[in-house]
Enzyme design. Structure first.
Site, PDB file in Angstrom:
ATOM      1  N   GLU A 140     -45.480 -12.877 -36.248  1.00  0.00           N
ATOM      2  CA  GLU A 140     -46.160 -13.177 -34.990  1.00  0.00           C
ATOM      3  C   GLU A 140     -45.200 -13.526 -33.851  1.00  0.00           C
ATOM      4  OE1 GLU A 140     -50.405 -14.739 -36.701  1.00  0.00           O
ATOM      5  OE2 GLU A 140     -48.866 -16.262 -36.474  1.00  0.00           O
ATOM      6  N   ASP A 162     -42.314 -25.019 -37.003  1.00  0.00           N
ATOM      7  CA  ASP A 162     -43.249 -24.125 -36.308  1.00  0.00           C
ATOM      8  C   ASP A 162     -43.388 -24.656 -34.884  1.00  0.00           C
ATOM      9  OD1 ASP A 162     -45.433 -22.237 -35.796  1.00  0.00           O
ATOM     10  OD2 ASP A 162     -45.467 -22.031 -37.969  1.00  0.00           O
ATOM     11  N   HIS A 219     -42.643 -18.499 -33.247  1.00  0.00           N
ATOM     12  CA  HIS A 219     -43.121 -19.754 -33.854  1.00  0.00           C
ATOM     13  C   HIS A 219     -42.021 -20.812 -33.852  1.00  0.00           C
ATOM     14  CE1 HIS A 219     -47.199 -18.903 -35.109  1.00  0.00           C
ATOM     15  NE2 HIS A 219     -46.834 -17.752 -35.604  1.00  0.00           N
TER      16      HIS A 219
HETATM   17  C1  ACM Z   1     -48.633 -16.062 -41.009  1.00  0.00           C
HETATM   18  O1  ACM Z   1     -49.743 -16.360 -41.477  1.00  0.00           O
HETATM   19  N1  ACM Z   1     -48.436 -16.076 -39.695  1.00  0.00           N
HETATM   20  C2  ACM Z   1     -47.523 -15.697 -41.861  1.00  0.00           C
END
Ligand code: ACM
Length: 679
Positions: A297, A148, A232
């Site tokens: 995201e 991440d 991410h």
């Molecule tokens: C997430 O909670 N961004 C998958």
């Protein structure tokens, strides 16, 4: 008829005897007890195993008679689950096993637990301890969120900088928790602490990842690795900036939370090869035929301004930059298929505006549904795509089992609003509404998901996850009509000795007889808990805290910050000083001050506050408003009305919005509290 009556009688006997003797979690699908009978002398060596090919892959039959124990299954999986059941039975029945017959099989084939090891790293031993817990409760997929923005945790031989650079960050935020005893009860408490100490390098070598695969396999658990892309992914972009859209921004591994714009340049063939090379190495390590490629995201802003992305957008004749992501996913799905794998991705991949849903169908992806969870599951299966339910948050609680359990006094700070209790998790219904049989068969299962922005220790991980992990396990295994919250709590009580003896930490709010901690009264009752306006000559100091998070507001240089908690620091103390026109200044004990400019904030855009020293005030705009869901924003003046409280909001556009912002969430209430503080 006789047979039917006998069955009814046995079922009734089983129901009445569904008590301490059979505190099995997850509750077996069919259990008939010969109430009263016991098998006193038995040995695991004398269990008879028989293969029954008619049984489903994970099913088993466990027969305990006065003569001994027989287990039937068609696979090693069924046998393993029968042994878990037997272990649980033996714990609660030290004087002899109850005579019974269990015919059991899981409701869903996917019963997962996800752990984010990027925001915080967990050691091999810690991972194994979690796998042991999963195995005991018959969960079968460990979803390993390996990367991440805050850290890259998987060794990739072809790209060593992923771990020499990407596995380290400059600072850390963590919530050490500690156990306390008050009023004869045990509680855990703690506040988040931010440090500037280097965190890392922390990562798993390829040998270590293989070791986890083997350890999990021995417990009938598959490992689903996740490399989050194309968003991410800042930790990778810090290591190989040439693969993002704007290398000149020199991305650094993040220490804070949020969503970054520094995403993979999906129109750069070299960046796409980079992603493929990484996945190729992981496909060799992880035998599970699925690989998770993230997809959540991911802002498109940088694609919109990048010439390669603009060019590709034109070539493909797209109507939305979001569809660039779909094309990327399709290419990755085709690639991993050559390695014998299918992709799993988060549900934004089918619900984000502008996504190419027809192309998504061709990817063969399994949709892991978190946000707008239920409508996305429906959308996925209506598109003919398999789906996994991992509800992020509903009013009652869902399957994001890292979220705060309560808002009680002393509850550790963390993600969420404090309204995700164990009960809500247990009662969450994973399949809602009507589906055709075909659609139902596409709902593959459930997952407890655990993000670790706030969680850096096993203690806190276990405190939040236990017993919600068992709630998800039962949702994954038992039928909906078997689920019964009071009965589950009773059964759960009988699991505490095992948890204690294996050194697991667990939360206690769900326990019968539990009483919340009592907040101590203000030390000086004479100082009213509601703030009075005072004067600079004779200020009355108040400490402002978030009612929910108990995070204290402080002025931190020219910025407001709530992330560092120096609870005795005078910068937390504020006085309300009249400033004419029915406005006032919030004057900070350390010499900084905040004031309303207009005092007429109406929609979250107008409330202008000044922050800084009185001589060199710096204008920072932010709003102070009620819950984001509430239509009306409040001006700051009603803050004196303690009954209303305030919610706060801060944007991530540095310099334009600064909020009273607990980093875990944005809707904590503000309260004033009095204290003994004096200059
Ligand atoms: C997430 O909670 N961004 C998958």
């Amino acid at each position: 008829m006789k047979k039917l009556l006998l069955t009814i009688a046995l079922v009734i006997a089983g129901m009445t005897a569904r008590s301490q003797s059979t505190s099995i979690i997850p509750i077996p699908q069919k259990m008939v007890e010969n109430a009263g009978g016991k098998l006193e002398k038995w040995s695991s060596k004398k269990i008879k195993y028989a293969k029954d090919k008619k049984l489903a892959e994970e099913a088993y039959v466990l027969d305990i008679t006065a003569k001994g124990i027989t287990i039937k299954s068609s696979t090693e999986k069924g046998k393993f689950y029968a042994l878990q059941t037997l272990n649980q039975l033996s714990e609660t029945n030290p004087d002899g096993l109850p005579l019974l017959r269990i015919e059991d099989e899981p409701r869903f084939g996917y019963r997962g637990f996800m752990l984010d090891v990027s925001r915080h790293f967990f050691s091999m031993d810690e991972l194994k301890k979690i796998l042991d817990l999963m195995a005991r409760y018959k969960m079968n997929v460990f979803h390993w969120h390996l990367t991440d923005d805050q850290g890259w945790r998987a060794e990739i031989k072809k790209y060593p900088k992923l771990t020499t650079i990407g596995a380290t960050r400059a600072g850390n935020y963590d919530t050490p928790i500690r156990q306390i005893e008050e009023n004869g009860q045990v509680y855990w408490t703690g506040n988040g602490v931010k440090t500037n100490e280097q965190y890392g390098p922390y990562f798993y070598t390829q040998d270590e990842m293989r070791e986890i695969v083997t350890y999990a396999k021995e417990r009938q658990i598959e490992v689903l690795p996740e490399i989050d892309m194309p968003g991410h992914i800042v930790s990778a972009m810090a290591a190989y900036p040439e693969y993002c859209c704007h290398p000149e921004r020199t991305p650094q591994v993040w220490s804070g939370g949020g969503i970054s714009g520094d995403v993979l340049n999906v129109a750069n063939p070299k960046a796409v090869d980079f992603a493929k090379d990484i996945l190729a190495e992981l496909c060799d390590i992880f035998p599970y035929p699925y690989i998770h490629i993230g997809g959540d995201e991911c802002p498109t802003n940088q694609w919109e301004t990048n010439p390669q992305c603009q060019q590709r957008y034109k070539e493909l004749g797209l109507k939305s930059y979001r569809a660039l992501q779909t094309h990327f996913i399709k290419e990755i799905a085709d690639f991993v298929r050559t390695k014998g794998k299918q992709i799993v991705c988060w549900n934004e991949c089918i619900i984000a505006d502008g996504t190419d849903t027809e192309l998504m169908k061709e990817t063969g992806a399994t949709i892991m549904s978190w946000i707008y969870c239920q409508s996305s599951v429906r959308k996925a299966v209506e598109m003919g795509m398999p789906a996994i339910v991992t509800e992020y948050h509903t009013q009652g609680g869902g399957y994001y089992i890292n979220r705060r359990l309560s808002n009680e006094y002393g509850e550790p700070t963390g993600a969420g609003y404090g309204d995700d209790p164990v009960e809500g998790c247990y009662k969450y219904v994973p399949v809602q509404g009507n589906y055709t049989d075909g659609q139902l068969s596409l709902i593959k299962g459930v997952q407890g998901t655990f993000w670790t922005e706030h969680v850096g220790t096993n203690e806190y991980l276990e405190y939040l996850a236990i017993p919600r992990l068992m709630c998800v396990a039962e949702a994954g295994w038992s039928r909906q009509d078997q689920k019964d919250w009071p009965a589950f709590r009773t059964r759960l009580m009988n699991h505490l000795p095992w948890l204690e003896s294996h050194n697991y930490v667990y939360s206690r709010h769900w326990m019968p007889g539990y009483t919340p901690r009592i907040e101590p009264k203000p030390l000086n009752e004479q100082l009213a808990p509601q703030p009075q306006q005072s004067s600079l000559e004779a200020p009355k100091w108040y400490r402002i805290k978030f009612a929910a998070g108990r995070t204290y507001l402080q002025v931190n240089g020219p910025n407001l910050s709530t992330t560092a908690l120096f609870q005795n620091d005078k910068s937390q103390y504020f006085a309300l000083i009249p400033a004419g026109d029915s406005n006032f200044k919030l004057y900070c004990a350390s010499g900084y001050w905040l004031s309303t400019k207009s005092g007429t904030s109406t929609n979250g855009a107008e409330g202008v506050f000044l922050c800084g020293t009185e001589d060199a005030a710096e204008a920072l705009t932010f709003c102070i408003q009620q819950h984001p869901g509430d239509a009306t924003c409040q001006v700051i003046s009603p803050v004196t009305d303690k009954s209303k409280g305030f919610n706060t909001w801060g944007g991530n556009n540095a310099g334009s919005n600064i909020g009273f912002w607990d980093i875990s969430d944005n809707n904590d209430k503000l309260n004033f509290t009095t204290d003994e503080y004096r200059f």
